[in-house]
Scaffold this active site. Structure first.
Site, PDB file in Angstrom:
ATOM      1  N   TYR A 154       0.836  -1.211   0.000  1.00  0.00           N
ATOM      2  CA  TYR A 154       0.000   0.000   0.000  1.00  0.00           C
ATOM      3  C   TYR A 154       0.872   1.262   0.000  1.00  0.00           C
ATOM      4  CZ  TYR A 154      -4.054   2.779   1.741  1.00  0.00           C
ATOM      5  OH  TYR A 154      -5.074   3.677   1.918  1.00  0.00           O
ATOM      6  N   LYS A 158       1.082   4.199  -2.776  1.00  0.00           N
ATOM      7  CA  LYS A 158       0.770   5.589  -2.428  1.00  0.00           C
ATOM      8  C   LYS A 158       1.956   6.511  -2.671  1.00  0.00           C
ATOM      9  CE  LYS A 158      -3.545   5.143  -1.288  1.00  0.00           C
ATOM     10  NZ  LYS A 158      -4.561   5.700  -2.192  1.00  0.00           N
TER      11      LYS A 158
HETATM   12  P1  NAP Z   1     -13.408   2.907   1.458  1.00  0.00           P
HETATM   13  O1  NAP Z   1     -14.340   3.497   2.461  1.00  0.00           O
HETATM   14  O2  NAP Z   1     -12.975   1.493   1.606  1.00  0.00           O
HETATM   15  O3  NAP Z   1     -14.026   3.114  -0.023  1.00  0.00           O
HETATM   16  C1  NAP Z   1     -13.324   2.652  -1.130  1.00  0.00           C
HETATM   17  C2  NAP Z   1     -14.021   3.113  -2.398  1.00  0.00           C
HETATM   18  O4  NAP Z   1     -13.223   2.680  -3.523  1.00  0.00           O
HETATM   19  C3  NAP Z   1     -15.390   2.498  -2.582  1.00  0.00           C
HETATM   20  O5  NAP Z   1     -16.212   3.439  -3.225  1.00  0.00           O
HETATM   21  C4  NAP Z   1     -15.113   1.308  -3.517  1.00  0.00           C
HETATM   22  O6  NAP Z   1     -16.238   0.925  -4.278  1.00  0.00           O
HETATM   23  C5  NAP Z   1     -14.031   1.903  -4.392  1.00  0.00           C
HETATM   24  N1  NAP Z   1     -13.207   0.904  -5.069  1.00  0.00           N
HETATM   25  C6  NAP Z   1     -12.449  -0.065  -4.522  1.00  0.00           C
HETATM   26  N2  NAP Z   1     -11.814  -0.755  -5.499  1.00  0.00           N
HETATM   27  C7  NAP Z   1     -12.193  -0.212  -6.680  1.00  0.00           C
HETATM   28  C8  NAP Z   1     -11.891  -0.473  -8.030  1.00  0.00           C
HETATM   29  N3  NAP Z   1     -11.050  -1.456  -8.391  1.00  0.00           N
HETATM   30  N4  NAP Z   1     -12.459   0.298  -8.995  1.00  0.00           N
HETATM   31  C9  NAP Z   1     -13.306   1.294  -8.659  1.00  0.00           C
HETATM   32  N5  NAP Z   1     -13.627   1.606  -7.395  1.00  0.00           N
HETATM   33  C10 NAP Z   1     -13.089   0.856  -6.407  1.00  0.00           C
HETATM   34  O7  NAP Z   1     -12.052   3.734   1.366  1.00  0.00           O
HETATM   35  P2  NAP Z   1     -11.670   5.179   1.989  1.00  0.00           P
HETATM   36  O8  NAP Z   1     -11.148   4.982   3.350  1.00  0.00           O
HETATM   37  O9  NAP Z   1     -12.748   6.168   1.721  1.00  0.00           O
HETATM   38  O10 NAP Z   1     -10.406   5.527   1.066  1.00  0.00           O
HETATM   39  C11 NAP Z   1     -10.526   6.275  -0.115  1.00  0.00           C
HETATM   40  C12 NAP Z   1      -9.139   6.653  -0.599  1.00  0.00           C
HETATM   41  O11 NAP Z   1      -8.469   7.389   0.413  1.00  0.00           O
HETATM   42  C13 NAP Z   1      -8.244   5.445  -0.896  1.00  0.00           C
HETATM   43  O12 NAP Z   1      -7.424   5.728  -1.994  1.00  0.00           O
HETATM   44  C14 NAP Z   1      -7.425   5.315   0.365  1.00  0.00           C
HETATM   45  O13 NAP Z   1      -6.215   4.673   0.120  1.00  0.00           O
HETATM   46  C15 NAP Z   1      -7.242   6.763   0.719  1.00  0.00           C
HETATM   47  N6  NAP Z   1      -6.944   7.010   2.117  1.00  0.00           N
HETATM   48  C16 NAP Z   1      -7.742   6.574   3.146  1.00  0.00           C
HETATM   49  C17 NAP Z   1      -7.396   6.874   4.452  1.00  0.00           C
HETATM   50  C18 NAP Z   1      -8.232   6.435   5.623  1.00  0.00           C
HETATM   51  O14 NAP Z   1      -7.727   6.560   6.746  1.00  0.00           O
HETATM   52  N7  NAP Z   1      -9.430   5.960   5.442  1.00  0.00           N
HETATM   53  C19 NAP Z   1      -6.254   7.598   4.714  1.00  0.00           C
HETATM   54  C20 NAP Z   1      -5.470   8.020   3.671  1.00  0.00           C
HETATM   55  C21 NAP Z   1      -5.820   7.726   2.375  1.00  0.00           C
HETATM   56  P3  NAP Z   1     -17.070  -0.455  -3.918  1.00  0.00           P
HETATM   57  O15 NAP Z   1     -17.597  -0.258  -2.529  1.00  0.00           O
HETATM   58  O16 NAP Z   1     -18.119  -0.533  -4.963  1.00  0.00           O
HETATM   59  O17 NAP Z   1     -16.042  -1.567  -3.982  1.00  0.00           O
END
Ligand code: NAP
Length: 246
Positions: A154, A158
């Site tokens: 990951y 990133k």
């Molecule tokens: P999340 O709640 O798990 O949501 C993930 C989203 O990505 C969902 O809409 C999912 O759709 C979609 N997705 C997954 N695989 C996909 C694919 N192959 N093609 C198209 N869509 C896909 O994640 P989140 O925490 O909001 O994270 C969003 C972004 O922020 C990510 O890039 C993550 O790495 C980054 N981020 C998160 C955090 C954190 O603490 N949460 C911190 C830093 C960065 P489905 O539900 O339909 O699969």
């Protein structure tokens, strides 16, 4: 205000992507909410967007599959005739210690988190080059800068997003396209819900502002970077992490 602008938010159905989609919608943009499997979450987000007076569509596509990405951007062009904003937000984790990490876990994470950004950016830039304008935001993570135990795949993805974004920012700057990175810290979403209590406690101790971020905290940074106020900003990494990376 983003009136008359068209935006694509990958992984816009849940978590951070949902907050970004709703925020851009409230600002007046037409928003394509991309998702991969969970249609009911995507429909829920669309409903909320419309309730707020916004216009949008949902589109199922796996960002790591070129043909599906091509179809998605063709749909946007057919529907709205242009593309002004791309937010590459879709992401997954497959955590494991390096010595236990399977090549499949490496590939899945790199394919969705990094190759997906490449494919969507390429498709979007093709449209934006003709328009001679556009804003692209790629969502990284502060662990791409700092590393994290159990997340070699990951954090590699990133960190890769950062190098990719800076290169593309240089390539497309002369055509009025800005490419920036938002690097959140720990944000409360489904992704962080799976962390153990001990990991959450440890993470919290390292955050000077003393709390996890909200999806809206990240959406607010994206809203700024896609606005006219950020026209002279390209190639930056904006951390939204409560001071975690200080
Ligand atoms: P999340 O709640 O798990 O949501 C993930 C989203 O990505 C969902 O809409 C999912 O759709 C979609 N997705 C997954 N695989 C996909 C694919 N192959 N093609 C198209 N869509 C896909 O994640 P989140 O925490 O909001 O994270 C969003 C972004 O922020 C990510 O890039 C993550 O790495 C980054 N981020 C998160 C955090 C954190 O603490 N949460 C911190 C830093 C960065 P489905 O539900 O339909 O699969």
């Amino acid at each position: 205000m983003l009136k008359d602008k068209v935006a694509v938010v990958t992984g816009g159905s849940r978590g951070i992507g949902r907050a970004i989609a709703l925020t851009l919608g409230r600002e007046g943009a037409k928003v394509l909410i991309n998702y991969r499997g969970n249609e009911s979450a995507a429909l829920e987000t669309l409903e909320e967007l419309k309730k707020g007076g916004g216009e949008g569509e949902i589109f199922k596509a796996d960002v790591s599959v070129e043909e599906e990405v091509e179809k998605m951007f063709n749909f946007v062009l057919e529907k709205w005739g242009r593309l002004d904003i791309l937010v590459n937000n879709a992401g997954v984790t497959r955590d494991n210690l390096l010595i236990r990490m399977k090549p499949e876990e490496w590939d899945q994470v790199l394919d969705i988190n990094l190759k997906g950004v490449f494919l969507c950016t390429k498709a979007a830039v093709r449209i934006m080059l003709k328009q001679r304008s556009g804003k692209i935001i790629n969502i990284s993570f502060v662990i791409g800068l700092r590393g994290n135990i159990g997340q070699a795949n990951y954090s590699a993805a990133k960190a890769g997003i950062i190098g990719f974004s800076k290169s593309v920012a240089k390539e497309v700057a002369s055509r009025g396209i800005n490419v920036n990175v938002v690097a959140p810290g720990f944000i409360t979403t489904d992704m962080t819900e799976v962390l153990s209590e001990e990991m959450k406690k440890k993470a919290l101790e390292a955050i000077p502002l003393g709390r996890f971020g909200s999806p809206q905290d990240v959406a607010n940074a994206v809203k700024f970077l896609v606005s006219e106020d950020a026209n002279y900003i390209t190639g930056v990494v904006l951390t939204v992490d409560g001071g975690l990376s200080i």
